[in-house]
Design an enzyme around this catalytic site. Structure first.
Site, PDB file in Angstrom:
ATOM      1  N   ARG A   1       0.747  -1.121   0.002  1.00 18.65           N
ATOM      2  CA  ARG A   1       0.017   0.009  -0.066  1.00 18.65           C
ATOM      3  C   ARG A   1       0.951   1.409   0.169  1.00 18.65           C
ATOM      4  NH1 ARG A   1      -5.212   2.011   2.267  1.00 18.65           N
ATOM      5  NH2 ARG A   1      -5.102   4.202   1.600  1.00 18.65           N
TER       6      ARG A   1
ATOM      7  N   ARG B   1      -5.280   1.488  -5.104  1.00 19.66           N
ATOM      8  CA  ARG B   1      -4.409   0.787  -3.817  1.00 19.66           C
ATOM      9  C   ARG B   1      -4.505  -0.573  -3.925  1.00 19.66           C
ATOM     10  NH1 ARG B   1      -8.627   3.601  -0.006  1.00 19.66           N
ATOM     11  NH2 ARG B   1      -8.433   4.993  -1.905  1.00 19.66           N
TER      12      ARG B   1
ATOM     13  N   ASP C   1      -6.617  -2.040   1.212  1.00 20.43           N
ATOM     14  CA  ASP C   1      -7.267  -0.888   2.080  1.00 20.43           C
ATOM     15  C   ASP C   1      -7.990  -1.563   3.342  1.00 20.43           C
ATOM     16  OD1 ASP C   1      -7.947   1.626   3.346  1.00 20.43           O
ATOM     17  OD2 ASP C   1      -9.769   1.743   2.117  1.00 20.43           O
TER      18      ASP C   1
ATOM     19  N   ASP D   1     -10.044  -0.861   6.679  1.00 16.80           N
ATOM     20  CA  ASP D   1     -10.899   0.331   7.567  1.00 16.80           C
ATOM     21  C   ASP D   1     -11.359  -0.550   9.052  1.00 16.80           C
ATOM     22  OD1 ASP D   1     -10.089   2.244   6.096  1.00 16.80           O
ATOM     23  OD2 ASP D   1     -12.039   2.090   4.838  1.00 16.80           O
TER      24      ASP D   1
END
Length: 165
Positions: A83, A92, A95, A97
């Site tokens: 990343r 990317r 990711d 989250d």
């Protein structure tokens, strides 16, 4: 142990492989177990439109890690997957989250829980609904209700590719 929800996404390299490897890496975190995995979704880019579509998923973890310690682990997994944070909402490899941790509300310079933009993002709500449709996010509502009013145009569930199995 705390029930914890993490969204996964990527659109560079081999996103499916990277998501599966990230789930394996999450399962290897200290004091952490993966309890549920969503299906895989192909979704249009959000924010910066001129980039490839994303693959997205979500997992439910049970973890002993504190919120900031888990965030550090997620960032390390992203970095190992290559990343690069070149531009906001840009392409990317991976990711991760941190969306929500049961019983935790937090808002500081590094982390806000629950994630403040869950309700705006079909690419998060679709996989999250697979694993926790009844989850109530403080200040936002129930996942299934949020999804019912979300714009899911261009989102596709890849039925043949079940991360849950």
């Amino acid at each position: 142990m705390t029930a914890t929800y993490v969204a996964l996404g990527g659109n560079l390299g081999d996103p499916r492989r990277q998501l599966l490897e990230a789930i394996d890496a999450l399962a290897r975190l200290p004091g952490t177990r993966v309890l549920r995995r969503s299906r895989l979704y192909r979704t249009p880019p959000w924010g910066l439109r001129e980039q490839p579509p994303f693959l997205n998923a979500a997992v439910l973890l049970d973890t002993d890690l504190a919120p900031h310690a888990l965030l550090d682990e997620l960032l390390a997994i992203e970095q190992r997957a290559g990343r690069v944070r070149a531009e906001r909402n840009g392409p990317r490899t991976l990711d991760l989250d941190l969306l929500h941790m049961d019983g935790v509300q937090l808002d500081d310079a590094r982390l806000t829980l629950p994630h403040p933009r869950i309700a705006e993002r079909a690419f998060v709500l679709l996989p999250l609904n697979d694993i926790a449709p009844e989850l109530r996010l403080p200040g936002q509502g129930r996942v299934a209700d949020l999804l019912a009013v979300a714009d899911t145009q261009g989102c596709e569930c890849l039925i043949e590719d079940r991360l849950a199995e």
